[in-house]
Design a protein around this motif. Structure first.
Motif, PDB file in Angstrom:
ATOM      1  N   SER A 123       0.794  -1.048   0.092  1.00 58.86           N
ATOM      2  CA  SER A 123      -0.025  -0.134   0.042  1.00 58.86           C
ATOM      3  C   SER A 123       0.727   1.429  -0.083  1.00 58.86           C
ATOM      4  CB  SER A 123      -0.774   0.099   1.279  1.00 58.86           C
ATOM      5  OG  SER A 123      -0.217   0.036   2.414  1.00 58.86           O
ATOM      6  N   ILE A 124       0.290   2.419  -0.381  1.00 58.72           N
ATOM      7  CA  ILE A 124       0.696   3.696   0.015  1.00 58.72           C
ATOM      8  C   ILE A 124       0.029   4.388   0.939  1.00 58.72           C
ATOM      9  CG2 ILE A 124       1.258   6.015  -1.176  1.00 58.72           C
ATOM     10  CD1 ILE A 124       2.912   3.605  -2.370  1.00 58.72           C
ATOM     11  N   VAL A 125       0.628   4.751   2.119  1.00 53.43           N
ATOM     12  CA  VAL A 125       0.266   5.420   2.928  1.00 53.43           C
ATOM     13  C   VAL A 125       0.967   6.712   3.321  1.00 53.43           C
ATOM     14  CG1 VAL A 125      -0.451   3.328   3.997  1.00 53.43           C
ATOM     15  CG2 VAL A 125       1.962   4.424   4.814  1.00 53.43           C
ATOM     16  N   ALA A 179      -3.518   4.330  -1.548  1.00 52.51           N
ATOM     17  CA  ALA A 179      -3.568   3.206  -2.690  1.00 52.51           C
ATOM     18  C   ALA A 179      -3.181   1.874  -2.092  1.00 52.51           C
ATOM     19  CB  ALA A 179      -2.753   3.690  -3.760  1.00 52.51           C
ATOM     20  N   GLU A 180      -4.183   0.962  -2.463  1.00 56.25           N
ATOM     21  CA  GLU A 180      -3.994  -0.405  -2.009  1.00 56.25           C
ATOM     22  C   GLU A 180      -3.338  -1.287  -3.186  1.00 56.25           C
ATOM     23  OE1 GLU A 180      -6.313  -4.035   0.459  1.00 56.25           O
ATOM     24  OE2 GLU A 180      -7.470  -2.213  -0.288  1.00 56.25           O
ATOM     25  N   ASP A 186       5.861  19.456  -9.775  1.00 50.47           N
ATOM     26  CA  ASP A 186       4.566  20.317  -9.447  1.00 50.47           C
ATOM     27  C   ASP A 186       3.813  19.707  -8.442  1.00 50.47           C
ATOM     28  OD1 ASP A 186       3.496  18.357 -10.836  1.00 50.47           O
ATOM     29  OD2 ASP A 186       2.643  19.761 -12.410  1.00 50.47           O
ATOM     30  N   GLY A 187       3.968  18.503  -7.979  1.00 54.78           N
ATOM     31  CA  GLY A 187       3.190  17.903  -6.925  1.00 54.78           C
ATOM     32  C   GLY A 187       1.919  17.334  -7.376  1.00 54.78           C
ATOM     33  N   LYS A 188       1.625  17.477  -8.467  1.00 57.11           N
ATOM     34  CA  LYS A 188       0.328  16.955  -9.171  1.00 57.11           C
ATOM     35  C   LYS A 188       0.161  15.195  -9.543  1.00 57.11           C
ATOM     36  CE  LYS A 188      -0.952  21.282 -10.953  1.00 57.11           C
ATOM     37  NZ  LYS A 188      -1.408  22.120 -12.399  1.00 57.11           N
ATOM     38  N   ARG A 189       1.395  14.715  -9.699  1.00 57.69           N
ATOM     39  CA  ARG A 189       1.396  13.570 -10.086  1.00 57.69           C
ATOM     40  C   ARG A 189       2.385  12.628  -8.969  1.00 57.69           C
ATOM     41  NH1 ARG A 189       4.148  13.595 -15.710  1.00 57.69           N
ATOM     42  NH2 ARG A 189       5.046  15.251 -14.873  1.00 57.69           N
ATOM     43  N   MET A 190       1.800  11.440  -8.799  1.00 61.16           N
ATOM     44  CA  MET A 190       2.805  10.427  -7.736  1.00 61.16           C
ATOM     45  C   MET A 190       2.964   9.313  -8.422  1.00 61.16           C
ATOM     46  SD  MET A 190       1.092   9.022  -4.272  1.00 61.16           S
ATOM     47  CE  MET A 190       0.125   7.952  -4.777  1.00 61.16           C
ATOM     48  N   GLN A 198      -3.519  11.810  -4.037  1.00 58.69           N
ATOM     49  CA  GLN A 198      -4.693  11.204  -3.061  1.00 58.69           C
ATOM     50  C   GLN A 198      -4.622   9.601  -3.469  1.00 58.69           C
ATOM     51  OE1 GLN A 198      -5.432  14.373  -4.271  1.00 58.69           O
ATOM     52  NE2 GLN A 198      -4.779  14.960  -2.527  1.00 58.69           N
ATOM     53  N   GLY A 199      -4.033   9.370  -4.291  1.00 60.59           N
ATOM     54  CA  GLY A 199      -4.042   8.034  -4.767  1.00 60.59           C
ATOM     55  C   GLY A 199      -5.003   7.494  -5.757  1.00 60.59           C
ATOM     56  N   ARG A 200      -5.676   8.476  -6.308  1.00 61.48           N
ATOM     57  CA  ARG A 200      -6.871   8.243  -7.429  1.00 61.48           C
ATOM     58  C   ARG A 200      -6.202   8.471  -8.881  1.00 61.48           C
ATOM     59  NH1 ARG A 200     -10.285  12.523  -3.870  1.00 61.48           N
ATOM     60  NH2 ARG A 200      -8.742  13.670  -5.147  1.00 61.48           N
TER      61      ARG A 200
END
Length: 441
Positions: free
Chosen positions: A172-174, A193-194, A216-220, A248-250
């Motif tokens: 997961s991502i926490v 994100a699981e 820019d912090g918009k993409r993980m 937000q993991g979406r």
């Protein structure tokens, strides 16, 4: 700069000439012309490693599959011998920064200078602080525990005032709330994100996950290795790739795929491009195929498990997916096969000589599927126009004892606030500090 290439009739001669060429790469060469080892001379094993040795591996240097038998040669990790110490180029000093850790892996420097390290087998993240500037941490605290094989770490949003620490568990991502200077989490991790339930991503296989944000912090971005060596069955669905999410993991999508085991992630500071370190497949011989470091082309396909290096078919998947062969991307920088490249960072300090600034450093964890050991060192990668310049240079070596046993295994790398380079070592369960003191000191 000179290129040195050797065409050698046998392996014994290869090692002899490699040793000779490496012996030329001493401190005097660092002040002038340097050798670039190419062809067979660029390969070798731990006995031919030397700080300052420059290596260039190209497609024509890659052995055909099965040219040698595939060796099972896992390292025996031993205590550091009394006379053993990591070796760095002339002018650099190597000290032990911290010890007694539990499998230290990825390491990051917080904006305020605190050092965060994932202790993977300890299932925790630790924070270290050198409060008085003596090169040793006076503060060592467990920031958060109760995790599941944590590896990747990232501060969000990027910049001087992050609000969260993101952690990549194996499943997961926490994230946990964070403010500069905080040494203990004040809230439980929030899962975003699981990665392992609901049949979406089965466990097992390569367990490391890294996480990083676009500037820019918009993409993980999240890296996930394959479950197997070369299988293409249903268990590999959603494996061997890099995913992209929002913070937000979406809104998941694939940033790159066909990457057998993409371990470390980094953002090249000038171009803002995503880079990754990749451990290629095993079982095809000592020198096939190479591991690599590459920029990740958006949505790019890198061949695993059916192809490698731009469309070379894996003999274990004859005739499969011919429609993909022309779509295989060639990696930017080839590393010696089975070196096991893990952590990556770009040097952003000012204490190293000017030519080091902006260059990449990578921890090579070391081979197991090779007759003679390779890896077990830290390399630096010159960067030109936002991409690897075509060669890599031994930087920190000496982690293999004279008898071939291993006493150190580099993993993660980060630039400390004081300009030193910090390197995690999960063989010695410690962190090494490499600082520049000047030639002659």
């Amino acid at each position: 700069m000179r290129l040195v290439q050797s065409i050698l009739p046998n392996q014994t001669a290869f090692f002899a000439v490699s040793l000779f060429l490496t012996s030329l790469n001493g401190p005097a060469l660092l002040q002038g012309e340097q050798l670039v080892l190419t062809g067979a001379a660029a390969l070798g094993d731990w006995t031919t490693d030397s700080p300052g040795a420059r290596r260039r591996i190209t497609l024509r240097d890659v052995a055909p599959p099965g040219a040698t038998k595939s060796a099972f040669n896992s390292p025996r990790v031993v205590s550091r011998p009394k006379d053993a110490w990591p070796k760095a180029p002339a002018g650099f000093k190597v000290e032990r920064f911290a010890e007694g850790l539990r499998e230290p892996r990825i390491i990051h420097t917080a904006p305020n200078g605190d050092i965060f390290v994932a202790e993977s087998s300890g299932n925790r993240v630790r924070v270290l602080r050198d409060a008085d500037g003596d090169g040793k941490p006076e503060i060592s605290e467990v920031f958060v525990e109760g995790l599941k094989q944590p590896f990747g770490l990232a501060f969000y949003p990027p910049g001087p005032n992050p609000k969260f620490l993101y952690i990549a568990n194996t499943d997961s991502i926490v994230r946990v709330p964070y403010r500069n200077g905080q040494v203990r989490a004040e809230a439980e991790p929030e899962q975003l994100a699981e990665l392992s339930s609901g049949g979406r991503l089965t466990g097992g296989g390569h367990w490391t996950r890294d996480v990083i944000f676009s500037p820019d912090g918009k993409r993980m971005f999240v890296s996930i290795g394959s479950r197997s060596n070369v299988s293409d069955d249903a268990s590999e669905e959603r494996r061997a790739r890099i995913f992209e999410y929002d913070p937000q993991g979406r809104n998941e999508k694939v940033a790159g795929w066909g990457l057998r085991n993409p371990v470390g992630l980094a953002i090249e500071p000038e171009s803002g491009s995503l880079w990754t370190t990749v451990n290629e497949r095993d079982g095809l011989g000592d020198d096939c195929p190479p591991d690599y470091v590459t920029r990740v082309k958006p949505g790019g396909f890198y061949g695993w498990p059916w192809f490698y290096l731009g469309g070379i078919p894996d003999p274990r998947h004859p005739g499969k997916h011919p429609e993909l062969r022309e779509k295989v991307s060639v990696p930017d920088l080839l590393l010696q096969s089975h070196s096991a490249a893990l952590g990556i960072t770009f040097y952003d300090g000012t204490k190293f000589p000017a030519e080091y600034r902006g260059q990449a450093f990578v921890g090579l964890h070391g081979s197991w599927n090779r007759a003679r050991r390779t890896g077990y060192k830290v390399i630096r990668i010159p960067v030109a126009d936002g991409r690897p310049a075509g060669e890599y240079i031994d930087f920190l070596t000496g982690f293999v004892a004279n008898d071939g046993n291993v006493w150190g295994r580099p993993v993660g790398v980060t630039t400390a606030k004081d300009g030193a380079l910090l390197v995690t070592d999960d063989g010695g369960n410690c962190i090494w500090r490499v600082s520049y003191v000047g030639v002659g000191n």
